[in-house]
Design an enzyme around this catalytic site. Structure first.
Site, PDB file in Angstrom:
ATOM      1  N   ARG A   1      -1.452  62.266 -49.397  1.00 20.95           N
ATOM      2  CA  ARG A   1      -0.632  61.206 -48.827  1.00 20.95           C
ATOM      3  C   ARG A   1      -0.546  61.421 -47.325  1.00 20.95           C
ATOM      4  NH1 ARG A   1       4.425  61.934 -53.007  1.00 20.95           N
ATOM      5  NH2 ARG A   1       3.426  61.089 -54.888  1.00 20.95           N
ATOM      6  N   HIS A   2      -0.201  60.375 -46.604  1.00 20.61           N
ATOM      7  CA  HIS A   2      -0.060  60.507 -45.158  1.00 20.61           C
ATOM      8  C   HIS A   2       1.129  61.398 -44.818  1.00 20.61           C
ATOM      9  CE1 HIS A   2      -3.207  57.672 -44.247  1.00 20.61           C
ATOM     10  NE2 HIS A   2      -2.650  56.748 -45.016  1.00 20.61           N
ATOM     11  N   GLU A   3       0.967  62.172 -43.758  1.00 20.68           N
ATOM     12  CA  GLU A   3       2.055  63.031 -43.309  1.00 20.68           C
ATOM     13  C   GLU A   3       3.254  62.172 -42.932  1.00 20.68           C
ATOM     14  OE1 GLU A   3       3.988  65.619 -43.360  1.00 20.68           O
ATOM     15  OE2 GLU A   3       2.291  66.895 -42.805  1.00 20.68           O
TER      16      GLU A   3
END
Length: 645
Positions: free
Chosen positions: A278-280
């Site tokens: 997932r995106h940070e």
């Protein structure tokens, strides 16, 4: 972090890259349907690794836990209530958030107990405060394991005022990473079997047997169904898409593009619901943060190659300009009207239509970089004075007007980011808002970047659920593909354009090409080190995907040059690898991207799961869906079907 039935004591104030056509079977083929089938098989074989939640517990009834959760019981033996607060170590400069209250024990040796659910994605800190004076008793930092059961005991030491907090593991957590390990082992095993199968088919005895058993032409077609020997020129219909300067298409570029695209599809489908897919939340990098910038980078490289080829064929620049404008418009319109969260919910509602997006940013970036290259590109590159003092830097000096434009654009980004006044926010703020920065600027998410989007586009026309909402509890909309970040997207593509210039100016000089790739990577890496101070949160300009910060572009460009060196060497220089299976999606990238977005919610790309809280089942579904798009792109390649815009 090691986990076990170990008791830890914490007291107040303590913290933590051919052969001929007649030698078909021994050729290093360029990929086959077998590769795609293997990908589907290894994805499906992950299914048995569904994690089971323990059905019983020696001290209490088992608590129904979701993905990335653990159960924690806080036992309070004190004569006063205890407030339990929690803070994720990924939340930079955040305030502790209340988790609940544990009442005082009813009597000596009779603790009261309250059960809580805690997050297991990152390490967290637990803070216990005494009420009503709100005095800190102890602080415990720990990385809880998924579906584990834990007890935290709060008691006085030897009837004194000193408080002891002890954390005990009651039930061991599950290993939620086993499905990834199993999938990797299966993939490696099947790849080895495929390689052994190709070697067996390459034996003369086997080839003779196959020719005797069936029609010679059909057998030849069967064995060479992987696109033929690797040094063969591409078909004219394929070559016309993006011809390389050497008279053939560089497979490494399509392989790189396909690699980024396949990972992008996988993470967009969920990535098995693992946090690193997932995106940070704000500053920092995960696997999901790598793929879009790499796609933008290789788009710039392809622009350089295709523009040079068109000019050498004598195509007029005005005609090329029209094509650039039309392609950019197509990308933008596809992004707005097809890749849109609302399109399947009836007529588009202009009141809530998201205007920015991935394809929209690609369209804008392509327009700017292609126009810059069109204006400065040379019609011919074989009459340059190679002995001139400036030739070693020709890929920069010959195109200095374009460099000036890019530097000017970056100056605009810096000035707007650090000098634009944002109402209610400090000037130059690059934080996430919400509970970050100790909760001082809750509605300042993204600083000038978020303010510009909300001011020009309106809050209803940008992304409503940005990634910082989970960790930083942000409440305002913020778009990671917004207006200001598009400036640095142009820089990313322009740095990719320079990789194309290197390939053009040093064609077939593999050593020089790879050396220059590495030099560019080193320079960009050093710039990143200065900007970030080699830290996640404490640099001048942290690496941030949501902002598409300058350090994010230089860091990802550094990585892109290094990866391109490896892919170029193994695919186009040594020909150890055909680029399969990533080569096929890279040849049909727009179709795969649009297709995976449009059909995301339909079978066989998604189905009703028996256990929605299982990483293994999510991973299986996402791997199957991604593998199917690789298979589709292979079949389209065999049929010579390419979607060009």
């Amino acid at each position: 972090m090691k986990r076990g039935k170990t008791q830890s004591k914490f007291t107040k104030g303590k913290r933590e890259d051919g052969r001929k056509h007649t030698e078909m079977a021994s050729d290093k083929h360029h990929g086959s349907v077998v590769v795609a089938v293997i990908a589907v098989l290894f994805a499906i074989l992950v299914a048995p690794l569904t994690a089971e939640i323990p059905s019983s517990h020696p001290h209490r009834k088992s608590q129904a836990l979701k993905m990335d959760e653990a159960a924690l019981i806080v036992n309070n033996e004190l004569d006063s209530d205890v407030i339990v607060s929690v803070l994720s170590d990924h939340c930079f400069q955040c305030l502790f958030q209340p988790l609940g209250v544990v009442p005082a024990g009813p009597g000596p040796g009779k603790p009261s107990a309250v059960s809580f659910t805690v997050d297991t994605q990152h390490s967290i800190a637990l803070q216990l405060n005494r009420t009503p004076v709100n005095r800190e008793l102890c602080r415990v930092s720990f990385h809880f394991g998924e579906h584990g059961n834990y007890s935290l005991w709060v008691k006085n030491l030897n009837s004194s005022s000193e408080v002891n907090c002890s954390l005990v593991t009651d039930t061991e957590p599950i290993n939620s990473y086993l499905p990834i390990l199993f999938a990797a082992l299966v993939f490696v095993g099947l790849s080895v079997l495929a390689a052994v199968g190709k070697s067996i088919l390459g034996l003369q005895v086997v080839r003779n047997l196959l020719f005797r058993l069936g029609n010679a032409m059909e057998t030849e077609r069967l064995i060479n169904s992987e696109l033929g020997p690797p040094n063969r020129m591409m078909e004219s219909s394929t070559e016309s898409i993006t011809p390389a300067s050497t008279g053939r298409r560089l497979r490494s570029l399509d392989t790189f593009r396909g690699l980024a695209l396949v990972i992008m599809v996988f993470v967009n489908y969920g990535g098995g619901r693992y946090w690193f897919f997932r995106h940070e939340s704000w500053n920092g990098l995960t696997v999901a943060d790598l793929v879009f910038p790499w796609f933008v980078f290789i788009m710039g490289t392809s622009v350089s190659m295709s523009m040079s080829s068109a000019l050498r064929r004598g195509t007029k620049r005005t005609h090329l300009l029209w094509k650039v404008l039309w392609r950019s418009l197509q990308l933008f319109l596809i992004g707005v009207f097809i890749i849109n969260p609302n399109y399947c919910q009836g007529p588009l509602s202009w009141d809530a239509l998201r205007i920015p997006g991935v394809l929209q940013r690609l369209g804008f970036t392509y327009l700017v970089v292609a126009v810059l290259d069109l204006v400065t590109a040379k019609d011919r590159l074989d009459n340059l004075p190679t002995e001139a003092w400036w030739y070693p830097a020709c890929e920069v000096l010959l195109y200095w007007p374009a460099w000036l434009c890019v530097v000017a654009l970056e100056t605009v980004w810096l000035c707007l980011s650090f000098l634009l006044p944002v109402p209610g926010c400090p000037t130059g703020y690059l934080g996430p808002g919400g509970i970050g920065d100790f909760g001082q600027f809750p509605k300042c998410t993204g600083g000038a970047s978020g303010y510009i989007d909300r001011w020009i586009l309106g809050e209803n026309h940008i992304y409503q659920t940005p990634s910082p909402r989970l960790v930083y509890q942000t409440t305002v909309p913020y778009d990671p593909e917004g207006i200001l970040g598009s400036v640095n997207s142009v820089l990313m593509a322009f740095l990719g354009l320079q990789a194309g210039k290197i390939l053009l100016h040093y064609k077939d000089q593999h050593g020089k090409i790879m050396a220059r790739f590495l030099i560019w990577g080193l320079i960009l890496g050093l710039v990143s080190a200065v900007l970030t101070k080699c830290s996640r949160d404490h640099g001048f300009i942290p690496v941030n995907k949501n902002l598409w910060s300058l350090s994010y572009v230089t860091t990802l460009s550094c990585f892109a040059y290094v990866v391109l060196v490896v892919v170029y060497y193994t695919v186009d220089v040594r020909k150890w690898w055909s680029g399969a299976p990533f080569f096929y999606p890279g040849m049909n990238s727009i179709l795969v991207y649009v297709g995976h977005e449009v059909f995301e919610g339909y079978f066989p790309f998604r189905w009703k799961m028996t256990n929605t809280q299982s990483h293994a089942e999510h991973l299986t579904q996402n791997l199957v869906a991604t593998s199917l798009w690789v298979l589709i792109s292979f079949l389209l390649y065999k049929k010579k079907i390419f979607w060009k815009i």
